[in-house]
Design a protein around this motif. Structure first.
Motif: not given
Length: 484
Positions: A178-202
């Motif tokens: 479980v990844l915690e850090g955002h203060k409000k509701a999650i609106t997007g999750i993406s896993l681009p094919s470039v790099g080793d990062k997972l991105y989230s928006s809120s």
């Protein structure tokens, strides 16, 4: 004197007995008798000797898994409005004119390759119209309940609690982190094919980058205002917010803003060289990549919806848009014209996805509809499942045996996993608040984002890591790295 004393004693007993009606009180057991210290005879309350001789019927609870199953077993659904002969076959979605590619983007389940985030060639399929399945089906399923006191750490029953002390139930999948850090509701999750990062928006106005190797935040940017959606394709990452669409090229580390966005961006999807954005006012903005500058430029504005465009999906040469005006529109990807408006839902259409030859739609009217095309090319409802709560979002994935699984989130803060095409429930995921974002990764990974701002990482069991593409080395290891 002896007989007189007995008469007085008997009279006292009778007078006490008469004062309460002449009979013992029904259904009340003497608490003093239960403690072994009742000295009254007769007593106004029931003793063991006074209980009825018949054995009282005890309630019997069915085993947790003993749930009647009435799911349809056919792999196709009947179209009740199609009156052709039984031997006729329907070509779904007018696939005879389709020759392009289908970009799966972040939708997870699209035609031709369920659960993939990559580009796949569409294979036209012909399916026989089946007539032995009703249009509407109320599915009976197990209804496990999570202990609300366990969630807050206040349950005093422990292992004897009748409710679940877990964040999920069912088999074949597990929670990794479980990844915690955002203060409000999650609106997007993406896993681009470039790099080793997972991105989230809120809705807290931020976009965060998470390291796939340790689950730690490695970057964050404040866009300002609620971030309504997030989508990635190749090296590109797009975030839609109020009056702006932010774009990042993760390969060459460039950033810019797309023009033309007015109002809140509710949904986005990428198809080949086009970016589509569903707006709050009902319009769909289209950008097309400039081959010289490699930057998306405004190309068109699609109008027709009277409410916010909540969901977009591409399949079989068409763009499908679900809206708060209770309708779904089908758009031609070549000329960007509206081909048909699908009416059937009575409240907001919150999510649309493609599976096999079908279009699936979820709505706040508590129904999940399956659509297919008739011989004339029109799209109609061929199956409907009525649920007990409002539906929030749909997504799809394959298990280890390459069987399609539908992930569906509900307003009761659960995500339910269904086997397709039978809609048999195989498990549930519980969250603190409703999940409005579900995204699919590789190797059986999928991600959920709830209303509290938490991102949960899940994985289907029995999915070998070697199924990942060899050109995605950073994603091959994610299944092991997310165990925090």
């Amino acid at each position: 004197m002896h007989y007189s004393a007995m008469a007085i004693t008997t009279a006292r007993k009778e007078s006490v007995f008469v004062r309460v009606g002449g009979k013992p009180l029904k259904n009340q057991v003497c608490i003093y008798w239960l403690e072994g210290r009742c000295n009254r005879s007769p007593c106004r309350y029931l003793h063991k000797e006074s209980l009825p001789s018949k054995t009282q019927r005890q309630p019997q609870l069915a085993p947790p898994n003993a749930v009647p199953s009435k799911q349809p077993k056919s792999r196709t659904w009947k179209n009740p409005n199609f009156d052709g002969p039984r031997s006729n076959k329907a070509c779904v979605f007018n696939t005879t004119k389709n020759s392009g590619k289908i970009v799966h983007g972040d939708q997870g389940m699209t035609t031709g390759m369920v659960g993939s985030d990559r580009v796949a060639q569409y294979q036209p399929k012909v399916v026989t119209v089946v007539r032995d399945i009703p249009k509407k089906s109320i599915i009976q399923k197990a209804q496990p309940k999570q202990c609300k006191y366990w969630v807050t750490g206040n349950c005093v029953h422990g292992e004897k609690c009748k409710d679940l002390h877990s964040w999920f139930c069912g088999s074949g999948f597990t929670m990794l982190a479980v990844l915690e850090g955002h203060k409000k509701a999650i609106t997007g999750i993406s896993l681009p094919s470039v790099g080793d990062k997972l991105y989230s928006s809120s809705k807290d106005g931020s976009v965060r980058a998470w390291d796939c190797n340790n689950g730690q935040v490695v970057g964050s940017v404040m866009i300002g205002g609620d971030v309504g959606c997030l989508v990635a394709e190749g090296p590109w990452l797009f975030a839609g917010s109020q009056n702006v669409v932010k774009a990042w090229n993760l390969q060459n580390q460039t950033e810019f803003s797309l023009s033309e966005a007015v109002g809140s961006v509710c949904s986005m999807i990428i198809d080949e060289d086009k970016l589509f954005a569903g707006m709050e006012d009902g319009t769909i903005l289209v950008w097309k990549w400039n081959p010289v500058t490699n930057i998306p430029e405004p190309a068109a504005m699609l109008k027709g919806h009277e409410g916010a465009v909540c969901s977009l999906v591409v399949g079989a040469g068409r763009l499908y848009s679900g809206s708060r005006d209770c309708t779904i529109k089908a758009w031609d990807l070549q000329n960007l014209q509206c081909l048909q408006t699908l009416c059937g839902h009575t409240r907001d259409v919150t999510s649309v996805i493609c599976w096999d030859n079908y279009l699936l739609s979820a709505s706040l009217d508590k129904t999940l509809k399956v659509w297919a095309a008739t011989e004339s090319g029109t799209i109609e409802v061929v199956h409907e499942t009525r649920e007990d709560h409002e539906l929030m979002t749909l997504c799809g994935i394959h298990d280890a045996e390459v069987k399609p699984i539908l992930l569906c989130s509900f307003s009761d803060s659960t995500v339910r996993l269904y086997d397709l095409p039978s809609f048999t429930e195989r498990g549930r995921i519980f969250s603190k608040r409703a999940v409005k974002v579900i995204r699919i990764g590789v190797n059986g990974l999928f991600f959920t984002g709830d209303g509290t701002g938490e991102v949960s990482i899940w994985r289907l069991l029995g999915t070998p890591s070697e199924t990942a593409s060899c050109h995605e080395p950073n994603l091959v290891q994610i299944g092991a790295c997310w165990r925090l």
